[in-house]
Design an enzyme around this catalytic site. Structure first.
Site, PDB file in Angstrom:
ATOM      1  N   HIS A   1      62.662  15.155  42.393  1.00 54.91           N
ATOM      2  CA  HIS A   1      61.288  14.637  42.415  1.00 54.91           C
ATOM      3  C   HIS A   1      60.424  15.416  41.426  1.00 54.91           C
ATOM      4  O   HIS A   1      60.574  15.260  40.238  1.00 54.91           O
ATOM      5  CB  HIS A   1      60.750  14.698  43.857  1.00 54.91           C
ATOM      6  CG  HIS A   1      59.490  13.934  44.057  1.00 54.91           C
ATOM      7  ND1 HIS A   1      59.443  12.560  44.004  1.00 54.91           N
ATOM      8  CD2 HIS A   1      58.222  14.335  44.289  1.00 54.91           C
ATOM      9  CE1 HIS A   1      58.196  12.159  44.189  1.00 54.91           C
ATOM     10  NE2 HIS A   1      57.428  13.225  44.361  1.00 54.91           N
TER      11      HIS A   1
ATOM     12  N   HIS B   1      57.959  20.026  48.141  1.00 53.45           N
ATOM     13  CA  HIS B   1      57.112  19.210  47.255  1.00 53.45           C
ATOM     14  C   HIS B   1      56.221  20.169  46.458  1.00 53.45           C
ATOM     15  O   HIS B   1      55.114  20.497  46.876  1.00 53.45           O
ATOM     16  CB  HIS B   1      56.271  18.212  48.080  1.00 53.45           C
ATOM     17  CG  HIS B   1      55.629  17.166  47.215  1.00 53.45           C
ATOM     18  ND1 HIS B   1      54.530  17.426  46.434  1.00 53.45           N
ATOM     19  CD2 HIS B   1      55.932  15.862  47.005  1.00 53.45           C
ATOM     20  CE1 HIS B   1      54.193  16.320  45.775  1.00 53.45           C
ATOM     21  NE2 HIS B   1      55.033  15.352  46.110  1.00 53.45           N
TER      22      HIS B   1
ATOM     23  N   MET C   1      57.948   9.021  57.700  1.00 56.03           N
ATOM     24  CA  MET C   1      57.283   7.781  57.258  1.00 56.03           C
ATOM     25  C   MET C   1      55.835   7.810  57.760  1.00 56.03           C
ATOM     26  O   MET C   1      55.584   8.078  58.939  1.00 56.03           O
ATOM     27  CB  MET C   1      58.050   6.606  57.864  1.00 56.03           C
ATOM     28  CG  MET C   1      57.290   5.311  57.907  1.00 56.03           C
ATOM     29  SD  MET C   1      57.616   4.282  56.490  1.00 56.03           S
ATOM     30  CE  MET C   1      56.656   2.837  56.974  1.00 56.03           C
TER      31      MET C   1
ATOM     32  N   CYS D   1      58.797   5.207  47.621  1.00 54.26           N
ATOM     33  CA  CYS D   1      59.705   6.007  48.464  1.00 54.26           C
ATOM     34  C   CYS D   1      61.041   5.308  48.716  1.00 54.26           C
ATOM     35  O   CYS D   1      62.066   5.969  48.876  1.00 54.26           O
ATOM     36  CB  CYS D   1      59.039   6.311  49.807  1.00 54.26           C
ATOM     37  SG  CYS D   1      57.646   7.427  49.633  1.00 54.26           S
ATOM     38  N   HIS D   2      61.027   3.961  48.836  1.00 56.78           N
ATOM     39  CA  HIS D   2      62.246   3.267  49.258  1.00 56.78           C
ATOM     40  C   HIS D   2      63.045   2.654  48.104  1.00 56.78           C
ATOM     41  O   HIS D   2      64.184   2.246  48.308  1.00 56.78           O
ATOM     42  CB  HIS D   2      61.895   2.165  50.261  1.00 56.78           C
ATOM     43  CG  HIS D   2      61.269   2.695  51.523  1.00 56.78           C
ATOM     44  ND1 HIS D   2      62.014   3.234  52.543  1.00 56.78           N
ATOM     45  CD2 HIS D   2      59.976   2.798  51.906  1.00 56.78           C
ATOM     46  CE1 HIS D   2      61.196   3.638  53.521  1.00 56.78           C
ATOM     47  NE2 HIS D   2      59.954   3.391  53.148  1.00 56.78           N
TER      48      HIS D   2
ATOM     49  N   CYS E   1      55.320   0.614  48.982  1.00 53.34           N
ATOM     50  CA  CYS E   1      56.611   0.990  49.577  1.00 53.34           C
ATOM     51  C   CYS E   1      57.658   1.443  48.555  1.00 53.34           C
ATOM     52  O   CYS E   1      58.475   2.326  48.845  1.00 53.34           O
ATOM     53  CB  CYS E   1      57.198  -0.185  50.365  1.00 53.34           C
ATOM     54  SG  CYS E   1      55.972  -1.140  51.290  1.00 53.34           S
TER      55      CYS E   1
HETATM   56 FE1  DHE Z   1      53.164  11.624  42.857  1.00 46.21          FE
HETATM   57  C1  DHE Z   1      53.559  13.963  40.365  1.00 46.21           C
HETATM   58  C2  DHE Z   1      56.276  10.419  42.203  1.00 46.21           C
HETATM   59  C3  DHE Z   1      52.951   9.586  45.608  1.00 46.21           C
HETATM   60  C4  DHE Z   1      49.899  12.433  43.199  1.00 46.21           C
HETATM   61  N1  DHE Z   1      54.656  12.128  41.546  1.00 46.21           N
HETATM   62  C5  DHE Z   1      54.616  13.134  40.605  1.00 46.21           C
HETATM   63  C6  DHE Z   1      55.867  13.163  39.907  1.00 46.21           C
HETATM   64  C7  DHE Z   1      56.629  12.147  40.418  1.00 46.21           C
HETATM   65  C8  DHE Z   1      55.867  11.495  41.445  1.00 46.21           C
HETATM   66  C9  DHE Z   1      58.023  11.769  39.995  1.00 46.21           C
HETATM   67  C10 DHE Z   1      56.250  14.149  38.799  1.00 46.21           C
HETATM   68  C11 DHE Z   1      55.764  13.669  37.468  1.00 46.21           C
HETATM   69  C12 DHE Z   1      56.049  14.654  36.348  1.00 46.21           C
HETATM   70  O1  DHE Z   1      55.811  15.861  36.533  1.00 46.21           O
HETATM   71  O2  DHE Z   1      56.497  14.231  35.276  1.00 46.21           O
HETATM   72  N2  DHE Z   1      54.421  10.282  43.788  1.00 46.21           N
HETATM   73  C13 DHE Z   1      55.634   9.929  43.343  1.00 46.21           C
HETATM   74  C14 DHE Z   1      56.233   8.953  44.221  1.00 46.21           C
HETATM   75  O3  DHE Z   1      57.316   8.356  44.049  1.00 46.21           O
HETATM   76  C15 DHE Z   1      55.370   8.851  45.417  1.00 46.21           C
HETATM   77  C16 DHE Z   1      56.038   9.622  46.552  1.00 46.21           C
HETATM   78  C17 DHE Z   1      55.160   7.451  45.970  1.00 46.21           C
HETATM   79  C18 DHE Z   1      54.558   6.458  45.008  1.00 46.21           C
HETATM   80  O4  DHE Z   1      54.548   5.271  45.335  1.00 46.21           O
HETATM   81  O5  DHE Z   1      54.100   6.818  43.920  1.00 46.21           O
HETATM   82  C19 DHE Z   1      54.134   9.585  44.930  1.00 46.21           C
HETATM   83  N3  DHE Z   1      51.677  11.107  44.198  1.00 46.21           N
HETATM   84  C20 DHE Z   1      51.787  10.257  45.222  1.00 46.21           C
HETATM   85  C21 DHE Z   1      50.535  10.086  45.912  1.00 46.21           C
HETATM   86  O6  DHE Z   1      50.301   9.302  46.893  1.00 46.21           O
HETATM   87  C22 DHE Z   1      49.569  11.043  45.319  1.00 46.21           C
HETATM   88  C23 DHE Z   1      49.305  12.144  46.326  1.00 46.21           C
HETATM   89  C24 DHE Z   1      48.216  10.460  44.942  1.00 46.21           C
HETATM   90  C25 DHE Z   1      48.221   9.509  43.771  1.00 46.21           C
HETATM   91  O7  DHE Z   1      47.446   9.751  42.840  1.00 46.21           O
HETATM   92  O8  DHE Z   1      48.979   8.572  43.781  1.00 46.21           O
HETATM   93  C26 DHE Z   1      50.398  11.567  44.143  1.00 46.21           C
HETATM   94  N4  DHE Z   1      51.958  12.956  41.962  1.00 46.21           N
HETATM   95  C27 DHE Z   1      50.627  13.101  42.220  1.00 46.21           C
HETATM   96  C28 DHE Z   1      50.078  14.122  41.325  1.00 46.21           C
HETATM   97  C29 DHE Z   1      51.127  14.575  40.522  1.00 46.21           C
HETATM   98  C30 DHE Z   1      52.294  13.816  40.941  1.00 46.21           C
HETATM   99  C31 DHE Z   1      48.631  14.599  41.325  1.00 46.21           C
HETATM  100  C32 DHE Z   1      51.079  15.626  39.418  1.00 46.21           C
HETATM  101  C33 DHE Z   1      51.097  16.998  39.990  1.00 46.21           C
HETATM  102  C34 DHE Z   1      50.938  18.050  38.925  1.00 46.21           C
HETATM  103  O9  DHE Z   1      50.171  18.999  39.159  1.00 46.21           O
HETATM  104  O10 DHE Z   1      51.574  17.944  37.872  1.00 46.21           O
END
Ligand code: DHE
Length: 561
Positions: free
Chosen positions: A339, A381, A103, A52-53, A49
């Site tokens: 983000h 996104h 959500m 996001c929150h 959680c």
């Molecule tokens: Fe991510 C990038 C935050 C959920 C896969 N994710 C990022 C970045 C942030 C972020 C701040 C950028 C980083 C950077 O470039 O320096 N992500 C978050 C969250 O806060 C969120 C919404 C909820 C959480 O609890 O983390 C979240 N993210 C996810 C997932 O559920 C994903 C789909 C699967 C996983 O692996 O957790 C996911 N996020 C990714 C990926 C990137 C990413 C693959 C990098 C993308 C890229 O091509 O650079």
């Protein structure tokens, strides 16, 4: 017992005296939890959680989840209440089935008991987690292979440019996969639910950040690439990058934390923490925020600077690392809540999603100023976005949307005289290409004619298991929809196997898509030929559990997307 009744009476009397419905809510006692239940709920909250929150539950991408929060209209009437007002039953429904507001449902991940527990937990006041100082970070720091004992040259025969670092989300590992042979070279233990991998300027080191704040440094020159240093930068983190400007290659690393809200600058080859900087402060609206989390970070190649995007405040920090003792930072106000994002084709402008404002902020790293704040469709996104030359509008940068059924194309400036005729379009949304909601990542490659987009968060199973591909020369042509789950040949499962995160091979000829199944399902990476859109290879292995992000060494090192 007596004490509790007296306490309740006092609160009820206070509510009556205040006279408002809202104050009466304050009188409602939050459901009680045993110490054991509280620990379990805390763990679930952190894992599922907080992203996001927020840890303090003040809301960001997700709603505020404080017990006594309220939203008022312009006449002062309360239009929305906190978790105590929503109450146990309503909260259980929201957690179980999700909402139209974005959500997601958790009834496929959490048991009924867990859902009831979480509904109770969030009616209680959030605990404030501890801080994590430079000393705490130094205490956690481990150099597993000292620099002088590391290889002086590459000791393996891998084509390092085409190695992929693949997040195995639920096992706290990354798989290093040889992009030429498609063999798993090594599976490396890292932090919990690893988020991203980034490369050093030289391409030798991979930096992997876990959601638990553990940063691991992998040396690709070793005979079998392995972790050579580790540090914990906080309790909750998402971003990392390195110093890439000439003269600073491989010198520093920077990691951003969600909790505590701060970033850490480290030695690039040992991860020794050197400086911790808090990001607490004022939002772009002029309000103090106690938990401004560090979202994306990117290294400039034209200045010794990192672009550090602060989620809750909407402030973009340009951190000059040429003199970290006397750290200079330019603060560029944009919009909330920042983000993810990526460079435009010229790598002068960094475009970042202010997802709750439905805007893309573009910062000009040459002038250190905000170049544009572009209104776009709901919840952009981009991942890192995708750059290509549009036949009608010239250079564009693309973002997908979690909350809208389009891929947005924004015109970006170019210093090339042949693009001068496109200037009038700069920073305008020039086209919205029809897709489906629930997109997380878009991708292309300078050598490709295709634009790829996933839709893993779409509630429809078929759509979440598929990706769309457009011909960039003619975006009016219908897109190809590839059902990655079917193409993988894996046995069908009731649970959705989400097709997520397209990533190109170094030569731009293949596109790798993760098929992200449940922890006990068989997952895979499906490799497509980018020209023919036919499956070239399905990489599957019992150890390939919950693959999500994939980072090609060359493309990540040079920000090619
Ligand atoms: Fe991510 C990038 C935050 C959920 C896969 N994710 C990022 C970045 C942030 C972020 C701040 C950028 C980083 C950077 O470039 O320096 N992500 C978050 C969250 O806060 C969120 C919404 C909820 C959480 O609890 O983390 C979240 N993210 C996810 C997932 O559920 C994903 C789909 C699967 C996983 O692996 O957790 C996911 N996020 C990714 C990926 C990137 C990413 C693959 C990098 C993308 C890229 O091509 O650079």
């Amino acid at each position: 017992m007596k004490k509790t009744v007296v306490g309740m009476l006092a609160v009820t009397a206070l509510a009556a005296a205040m006279g408002s419905a809202f104050a009466q809510e304050a009188a409602k006692a939050a459901p009680t939890l045993t110490a054991e239940e509280k620990e379990q709920a805390k763990k679930i909250y952190f894992e599922r959680c907080a992203g996001c929150h927020g840890v303090l539950r003040k809301g960001a991408t997700g709603k505020n989840l404080e017990p006594h929060w309220s939203k008022k209209d312009k006449d002062g009437n309360v239009t929305e209440g906190g978790t105590l007002k929503l109450g146990q039953q309503r909260l259980e429904k929201i957690i179980g089935y999700g909402t139209d507001g974005g959500m997601v449902n958790f009834d496929d991940i959490l048991t009924k008991d867990d859902i009831a527990l979480m509904a109770k937990y969030i009616q209680n006041t959030p605990d404030v987690p501890p801080e994590f100082s430079l000393k705490d970070q130094l205490d956690s720091w481990k150099v597993i292979v000292p620099v002088d004992q590391r290889p002086k040259k590459q000791m393996n025969k891998l084509n390092l440019k085409n190695v992929f670092s693949v997040t195995l989300r639920d096992t706290g590992e990354v798989a290093l996969i040889d992009g030429d042979t498609k063999e798993i070279v090594s599976i490396v233990k890292t932090g919990y639910a690893v988020h991203i991998s980034r490369l050093s300027a030289s391409g030798r080191y991979v930096y992997v950040i876990g959601r638990d704040g553990r940063l691991s440094l992998i040396d690709l020159w070793m005979e079998k690439p392995a972790v050579v240093a580790e540090v914990k930068v906080g309790f909750d983190a998402r971003s990392v990058d390195t110093s890439k400007f000439k003269g600073f290659e491989d010198k520093y690393a920077i990691a951003g934390s969600y909790w505590p809200p701060q970033y850490t600058i480290m030695d690039g080859d040992t991860l020794k923490p050197l400086k911790v900087v808090s990001t607490r402060g004022m939002t772009v609206d002029g309000e103090y925020h106690p938990e401004p989390r560090v979202a994306s970070i990117v290294a400039s190649m034209t200045k010794p600077e990192w672009v550090v995007n602060i989620k809750e405040t909407g402030q973009i920090l340009l951190v000059d690392y040429s003199d970290i003792k006397n750290l200079k930072t330019t603060t560029v106000g944009s919009a909330k809540f920042l983000h993810d994002g990526g460079w435009d084709a010229s790598k002068r402008y960094f475009l970042v999603a202010a997802n709750a404002s439905n805007k893309i902020a573009a910062v000009d790293t040459k002038t250190g100023k905000l170049a544009a704040l572009v209104d776009v469709a709901k919840i952009p996104h981009p991942g890192r976005g995708a750059n290509f030359v549009h036949p009608k509008f010239g250079p564009v940068w693309a973002t997908g949307h979690l909350g809208a059924d389009v891929v947005t194309l924004i015109s970006t400036p170019s210093e090339d005289p042949k693009n001068a005729k496109f200037k009038e379009y700069n920073w305008k949304v020039v086209q919205e290409v029809k897709h489906v909601p629930g997109n997380l990542f878009v991708k292309t490659h300078p050598k490709s004619r295709h634009l790829w987009a996933d839709a893993p968060q779409n509630p429809d199973k078929d759509l979440a298991e598929s990706v769309a591909v457009w011909d960039m020369a003619d975006l009016s042509k219908p897109k190809a929809v590839l059902n990655v789950a079917k193409d993988s040949g894996l046995p069908p499962t009731k649970a959705t196997k989400r097709a997520v995160h397209p990533e190109y091979s170094a030569d731009g000829k293949e596109v790798w898509i993760s098929l992200w199944g449940g922890k006990v399902d068989q997952s895979a990476i499906v490799v497509y030929d980018d020209e023919t859109l036919k499956v070239k290879k399905v990489i599957t292995d019992p150890k390939m559990i919950t693959p999500t992000g994939k980072f090609n060494v060359y493309n990540t090192q040079h920000d090619i997307y």
